[in-house]
Scaffold this motif. Sequence first.
Motif, PDB file in Angstrom:
ATOM      1  N   ALA A  13       0.812  -1.215   0.000  1.00 46.69           N
ATOM      2  CA  ALA A  13       0.000   0.000   0.000  1.00 46.69           C
ATOM      3  C   ALA A  13       0.851   1.274   0.000  1.00 46.69           C
ATOM      4  N   ARG A  14       2.168   1.137  -0.053  1.00 49.37           N
ATOM      5  CA  ARG A  14       3.041   2.307   0.013  1.00 49.37           C
ATOM      6  C   ARG A  14       2.954   3.128  -1.270  1.00 49.37           C
ATOM      7  N   LYS A  15       2.731   4.427  -1.131  1.00 50.44           N
ATOM      8  CA  LYS A  15       2.733   5.338  -2.271  1.00 50.44           C
ATOM      9  C   LYS A  15       4.170   5.761  -2.547  1.00 50.44           C
ATOM     10  N   ALA A  16       4.717   5.320  -3.669  1.00 48.48           N
ATOM     11  CA  ALA A  16       6.162   5.474  -3.856  1.00 48.48           C
ATOM     12  C   ALA A  16       6.551   6.006  -5.227  1.00 48.48           C
ATOM     13  N   THR A  17       5.625   6.609  -5.961  1.00 49.94           N
ATOM     14  CA  THR A  17       5.951   7.087  -7.310  1.00 49.94           C
ATOM     15  C   THR A  17       7.065   8.129  -7.274  1.00 49.94           C
ATOM     16  N   ALA A  18       6.904   9.153  -6.410  1.00 51.61           N
ATOM     17  CA  ALA A  18       7.926  10.200  -6.312  1.00 51.61           C
ATOM     18  C   ALA A  18       9.252   9.628  -5.825  1.00 51.61           C
ATOM     19  N   LEU A  19       9.173   8.691  -4.891  1.00 52.82           N
ATOM     20  CA  LEU A  19      10.385   8.079  -4.346  1.00 52.82           C
ATOM     21  C   LEU A  19      11.131   7.288  -5.422  1.00 52.82           C
ATOM     22  N   LYS A  20      10.395   6.569  -6.255  1.00 49.39           N
ATOM     23  CA  LYS A  20      11.035   5.788  -7.313  1.00 49.39           C
ATOM     24  C   LYS A  20      11.776   6.692  -8.295  1.00 49.39           C
ATOM     25  N   ILE A  21      11.173   7.830  -8.623  1.00 45.20           N
ATOM     26  CA  ILE A  21      11.843   8.790  -9.511  1.00 45.20           C
ATOM     27  C   ILE A  21      13.080   9.368  -8.829  1.00 45.20           C
ATOM     28  N   ALA A  22      12.925   9.747  -7.569  1.00 45.88           N
ATOM     29  CA  ALA A  22      14.034  10.341  -6.816  1.00 45.88           C
ATOM     30  C   ALA A  22      15.195   9.376  -6.670  1.00 45.88           C
ATOM     31  N   SER A  23      14.899   8.081  -6.615  1.00 50.46           N
ATOM     32  CA  SER A  23      15.957   7.093  -6.355  1.00 50.46           C
ATOM     33  C   SER A  23      17.003   7.036  -7.472  1.00 50.46           C
ATOM     34  N   PHE A  24      16.699   7.576  -8.656  1.00 47.91           N
ATOM     35  CA  PHE A  24      17.708   7.683  -9.710  1.00 47.91           C
ATOM     36  C   PHE A  24      18.893   8.539  -9.247  1.00 47.91           C
ATOM     37  N   PHE A  25      18.626   9.425  -8.280  1.00 50.75           N
ATOM     38  CA  PHE A  25      19.639  10.387  -7.843  1.00 50.75           C
ATOM     39  C   PHE A  25      20.331   9.969  -6.546  1.00 50.75           C
ATOM     40  N   PHE A  26      19.958   8.812  -5.999  1.00 51.23           N
ATOM     41  CA  PHE A  26      20.561   8.342  -4.757  1.00 51.23           C
ATOM     42  C   PHE A  26      21.883   7.639  -5.043  1.00 51.23           C
ATOM     43  N   SER A  27      22.853   7.863  -4.163  1.00 52.60           N
ATOM     44  CA  SER A  27      24.105   7.096  -4.222  1.00 52.60           C
ATOM     45  C   SER A  27      24.032   5.839  -3.380  1.00 52.60           C
ATOM     46  N   GLY A  28      23.151   5.832  -2.387  1.00 47.31           N
ATOM     47  CA  GLY A  28      22.997   4.672  -1.521  1.00 47.31           C
ATOM     48  C   GLY A  28      21.730   4.788  -0.702  1.00 47.31           C
ATOM     49  N   ILE A  29      21.274   3.658  -0.165  1.00 47.07           N
ATOM     50  CA  ILE A  29      20.065   3.603   0.654  1.00 47.07           C
ATOM     51  C   ILE A  29      20.366   2.822   1.919  1.00 47.07           C
ATOM     52  N   VAL A  30      19.965   3.373   3.064  1.00 50.71           N
ATOM     53  CA  VAL A  30      20.028   2.672   4.344  1.00 50.71           C
ATOM     54  C   VAL A  30      18.611   2.284   4.729  1.00 50.71           C
ATOM     55  N   ALA A  31      18.382   1.001   4.958  1.00 50.41           N
ATOM     56  CA  ALA A  31      17.073   0.509   5.400  1.00 50.41           C
ATOM     57  C   ALA A  31      17.172   0.088   6.855  1.00 50.41           C
ATOM     58  N   VAL A  32      16.120   0.389   7.633  1.00 49.52           N
ATOM     59  CA  VAL A  32      16.173   0.091   9.070  1.00 49.52           C
ATOM     60  C   VAL A  32      15.716  -1.320   9.392  1.00 49.52           C
ATOM     61  N   ASN A  33      15.264  -2.066   8.375  1.00 53.10           N
ATOM     62  CA  ASN A  33      15.006  -3.484   8.581  1.00 53.10           C
ATOM     63  C   ASN A  33      15.174  -4.216   7.260  1.00 53.10           C
ATOM     64  N   THR A  34      15.231  -5.531   7.323  1.00 52.35           N
ATOM     65  CA  THR A  34      15.520  -6.332   6.138  1.00 52.35           C
ATOM     66  C   THR A  34      14.358  -6.331   5.145  1.00 52.35           C
ATOM     67  N   ILE A  35      13.139  -6.156   5.637  1.00 54.02           N
ATOM     68  CA  ILE A  35      11.991  -6.073   4.732  1.00 54.02           C
ATOM     69  C   ILE A  35      12.117  -4.849   3.838  1.00 54.02           C
ATOM     70  N   LEU A  36      12.460  -3.715   4.423  1.00 49.91           N
ATOM     71  CA  LEU A  36      12.642  -2.489   3.641  1.00 49.91           C
ATOM     72  C   LEU A  36      13.845  -2.605   2.706  1.00 49.91           C
ATOM     73  N   GLN A  37      14.878  -3.305   3.140  1.00 49.43           N
ATOM     74  CA  GLN A  37      16.043  -3.516   2.281  1.00 49.43           C
ATOM     75  C   GLN A  37      15.645  -4.270   1.013  1.00 49.43           C
ATOM     76  N   GLN A  38      14.896  -5.343   1.164  1.00 48.72           N
ATOM     77  CA  GLN A  38      14.476  -6.133   0.011  1.00 48.72           C
ATOM     78  C   GLN A  38      13.513  -5.348  -0.878  1.00 48.72           C
ATOM     79  N   TRP A  39      12.652  -4.558  -0.272  1.00 47.73           N
ATOM     80  CA  TRP A  39      11.720  -3.735  -1.045  1.00 47.73           C
ATOM     81  C   TRP A  39      12.490  -2.721  -1.895  1.00 47.73           C
ATOM     82  N   ALA A  40      13.494  -2.064  -1.311  1.00 40.13           N
ATOM     83  CA  ALA A  40      14.283  -1.080  -2.050  1.00 40.13           C
ATOM     84  C   ALA A  40      15.016  -1.722  -3.219  1.00 40.13           C
ATOM     85  N   LEU A  41      15.609  -2.890  -2.986  1.00 41.39           N
ATOM     86  CA  LEU A  41      16.327  -3.587  -4.051  1.00 41.39           C
ATOM     87  C   LEU A  41      15.393  -3.946  -5.204  1.00 41.39           C
TER      88      LEU A  41
END
Length: 357
Positions: free
Chosen positions: A119-147
């Motif tokens: 249910a996460r609204k992530a359209t803007a985040l997905k576009i922004a992620s082109f400009f990220f050098s790295g991502i820190v996730a606070v749990n493994t579920i979020l890590q897998q989602w980001a990947l």
Amino acid sequence: MRILQIIDSLETGGAERVAVNYANALAKKAAFSGLAATRKEGSLKNQIAADVAYLFLDRKGKFDLGAIFRLKSFCKTHQVDFVQAHGTSFFTAVLLKFIHPKISIIWHDHYGMSEFLDARKATALKIASFFFSGIVAVNTILQQWALKELHCKKVVYLPNFTNYGKEIAETVLNGSNGKRILCLANLRAQKDHFLLIEVAKQLKESHPDWTFHLVGKDFEDGYSKQVRNAILTENLQEHVFLYGSKNDTENIIKQSEIAILTSGSEGLPVALLEYGLFKKPVVLTNVGEIPLIVKDGKNGFTVPAGNAPLFYDALTRLIENPDLRADFGNELYSVIQANNSEEAVVNQFLSWIKKMN
């Protein structure tokens, strides 16, 4: 290495505490550590260490170019290499990168509803992620989602940690010494305070001297009104106390005997780390990363989300067994020190970031 934390506000909350914790910890290890609050200040401003450079942008609206240029000037003055943008502040970081391309963005994902990522609204985040050098996730579920979902593939899981700086003890909890149950959680639906109220109804009958103390930001919205009405309806005014947001967390924890979280969803709650740091026995719902830290029956109790009877049973076991409370508190402290200490997490973070150069 020169690193700036960016956070939307400094009101009391999990992401906000983590931003301040990183800024304070990096001041001891990095060549420069700073923190910028974009929209709003708050009580956590008083927790920022003296050797952390601080900037309040007072951003008016999403596209406040004046604020973005002030941020650019701050970064150039302090020769910032990395901005570590927490939560929704990624938008400010990306706007900064448009006018200051030398900056590298580390996005820190604190999303608390990790059980409901569909249910996460992530359209803007997905576009922004082109400009990220790295991502820190606070749990493994979020890590897998980001990947899977985002365009930046340099993703690391780092557990939260907590530290304490200056604070003035000012809050005095109601109730009797040695019979207080603490819940550190903002008044949000995901924290499921109605489970707490159900348990409080039962405890009022079996152990009337024990009281619940709810500390966290009151957003004065529909959920908050429902919680307050439920307390009144169930005649729990002398058993469940609301304090709102407070800045003397250490003082509050020390006045409590047992600590709880009744959340329906979590990442890795900072409150759990704070409970463990002060050797408090805990009863928690087994959501998010909580079961990785709290092993049911060994260093605390965990129960399924929403299960009031099991939560009540676990809580009464602690109430009726002081030795078990002491054992659980000591065991949880050992786990937090070994796996969620400032030293261990920050060293891992710096090692990871150096590989980007």
